[in-house]
Design a protein around this motif. Structure first.
Motif, short mmCIF file in Angstrom:
data_model
loop_
_atom_site.label_atom_id
_atom_site.label_comp_id
_atom_site.label_asym_id
_atom_site.label_seq_id
_atom_site.Cartn_x
_atom_site.Cartn_y
_atom_site.Cartn_z
N THR A 38 0.80 -1.23 0.00
CA THR A 38 0.00 0.00 0.00
C THR A 38 0.83 1.27 0.00
O THR A 38 0.29 2.36 0.08
N THR A 39 2.15 1.17 -0.08
CA THR A 39 3.00 2.34 -0.12
C THR A 39 3.48 2.53 -1.54
O THR A 39 4.06 1.64 -2.13
N ASN A 40 3.21 3.70 -2.08
CA ASN A 40 3.58 3.96 -3.46
C ASN A 40 4.07 5.40 -3.55
O ASN A 40 3.29 6.30 -3.80
N THR A 41 5.35 5.61 -3.30
CA THR A 41 5.89 6.96 -3.35
C THR A 41 7.05 7.03 -4.32
O THR A 41 7.82 6.10 -4.47
N VAL A 67 -1.09 8.22 -5.90
CA VAL A 67 -2.07 7.19 -5.57
C VAL A 67 -2.95 6.92 -6.78
O VAL A 67 -3.69 7.80 -7.23
N ASN A 68 -2.84 5.70 -7.30
CA ASN A 68 -3.66 5.35 -8.45
C ASN A 68 -4.95 4.68 -7.98
O ASN A 68 -5.15 4.42 -6.81
N GLU A 69 -5.83 4.41 -8.92
CA GLU A 69 -7.14 3.85 -8.58
C GLU A 69 -7.02 2.44 -7.98
O GLU A 69 -7.80 2.08 -7.10
N LYS A 70 -6.06 1.66 -8.44
CA LYS A 70 -5.86 0.32 -7.89
C LYS A 70 -5.50 0.40 -6.41
O LYS A 70 -6.02 -0.35 -5.59
N THR A 71 -4.63 1.33 -6.07
CA THR A 71 -4.22 1.51 -4.67
C THR A 71 -5.40 1.99 -3.83
O THR A 71 -5.62 1.50 -2.72
N LYS A 72 -6.17 2.95 -4.35
CA LYS A 72 -7.34 3.43 -3.61
C LYS A 72 -8.33 2.31 -3.37
O LYS A 72 -8.92 2.21 -2.30
N HIS A 112 -10.68 -1.56 0.49
CA HIS A 112 -10.89 -2.95 0.91
C HIS A 112 -10.34 -3.16 2.32
O HIS A 112 -10.99 -3.77 3.17
N LEU A 113 -9.14 -2.63 2.58
CA LEU A 113 -8.50 -2.79 3.89
C LEU A 113 -9.19 -1.97 4.98
O LEU A 113 -9.11 -2.31 6.16
N ALA A 114 -9.88 -0.91 4.59
CA ALA A 114 -10.58 -0.06 5.56
C ALA A 114 -11.94 -0.63 5.97
O ALA A 114 -12.58 -0.11 6.87
N ASN A 115 -12.37 -1.70 5.32
CA ASN A 115 -13.65 -2.33 5.62
C ASN A 115 -13.42 -3.50 6.57
O ASN A 115 -12.84 -4.52 6.18
N THR A 173 -8.45 4.10 6.57
CA THR A 173 -9.51 5.11 6.42
C THR A 173 -8.87 6.50 6.33
O THR A 173 -9.28 7.32 5.50
N LYS A 174 -7.87 6.76 7.15
CA LYS A 174 -7.17 8.05 7.10
C LYS A 174 -6.43 8.23 5.78
O LYS A 174 -6.39 9.33 5.23
N LYS A 175 -5.84 7.16 5.26
CA LYS A 175 -5.14 7.25 3.98
C LYS A 175 -6.11 7.61 2.85
O LYS A 175 -5.79 8.41 1.97
N ILE A 176 -7.31 7.03 2.89
CA ILE A 176 -8.32 7.34 1.88
C ILE A 176 -8.73 8.80 1.98
O ILE A 176 -8.86 9.50 0.98
N GLU A 177 -8.94 9.28 3.21
CA GLU A 177 -9.32 10.68 3.42
C GLU A 177 -8.23 11.62 2.91
O GLU A 177 -8.53 12.67 2.34
N ALA A 178 -6.98 11.24 3.10
CA ALA A 178 -5.86 12.10 2.67
C ALA A 178 -5.81 12.25 1.16
O ALA A 178 -5.35 13.28 0.65
N THR A 179 -6.31 11.27 0.42
CA THR A 179 -6.28 11.36 -1.04
C THR A 179 -7.29 12.37 -1.56
O THR A 179 -7.20 12.79 -2.71
N LYS A 180 -8.22 12.76 -0.73
CA LYS A 180 -9.25 13.73 -1.14
C LYS A 180 -8.74 15.17 -1.08
O LYS A 180 -9.45 16.09 -1.44
#
Length: 98
Positions: free
Chosen positions: A8-11, A18-23, A28-31, A81-88
């Motif tokens: 899940t780290t892609n830098t 962050v691509n769509e596959k990573t998101k 999936h991991l946040a559920n 969940t925080k990582k997803i929020e950060a992409t916004k």
């Protein structure tokens, strides 16, 4: 957790791309329903997460107690969940009147 960190780290160059596959993987991991806890023969509890592409499970951590295992899952869910929020992007938390 090393597996999840690697997956899940892609830098590149210090900036996250962050691509769509990573998101999709982070979602999936946040559920929490995608996680389970199994008891090993030695009495320890192992947290596992399902693979969204097939029916395989990947072991993530081992804990001495069931509560510890569930706490580890809760921590992972919160983290992703925080990582997803950060992409916004940035969000306004306070404004001031003129």
């Amino acid at each position: 957790m090393t597996y999840l960190y690697y997956q899940t780290t892609n830098t590149t160059g210090g900036e996250a791309k962050v691509n769509e596959k990573t998101k999709k993987q982070w979602s999936h991991l946040a559920n929490k329903s995608n996680w389970r806890i199994t008891q090993l023969p030695n009495g320890y509890y192992q947290t596992e997460v399902s693979n969204p592409d097939n029916e395989n499970w990947h072991d993530v951590t081992r804990r001495e107690t069931l509560e510890g295992a569930e706490s580890a899952i809760d921590g992972s869910v919160e983290h992703f969940t925080k990582k997803i929020e950060a992409t916004k992007g940035p969000k306004v938390v306070k404004t001031f009147e003129k």
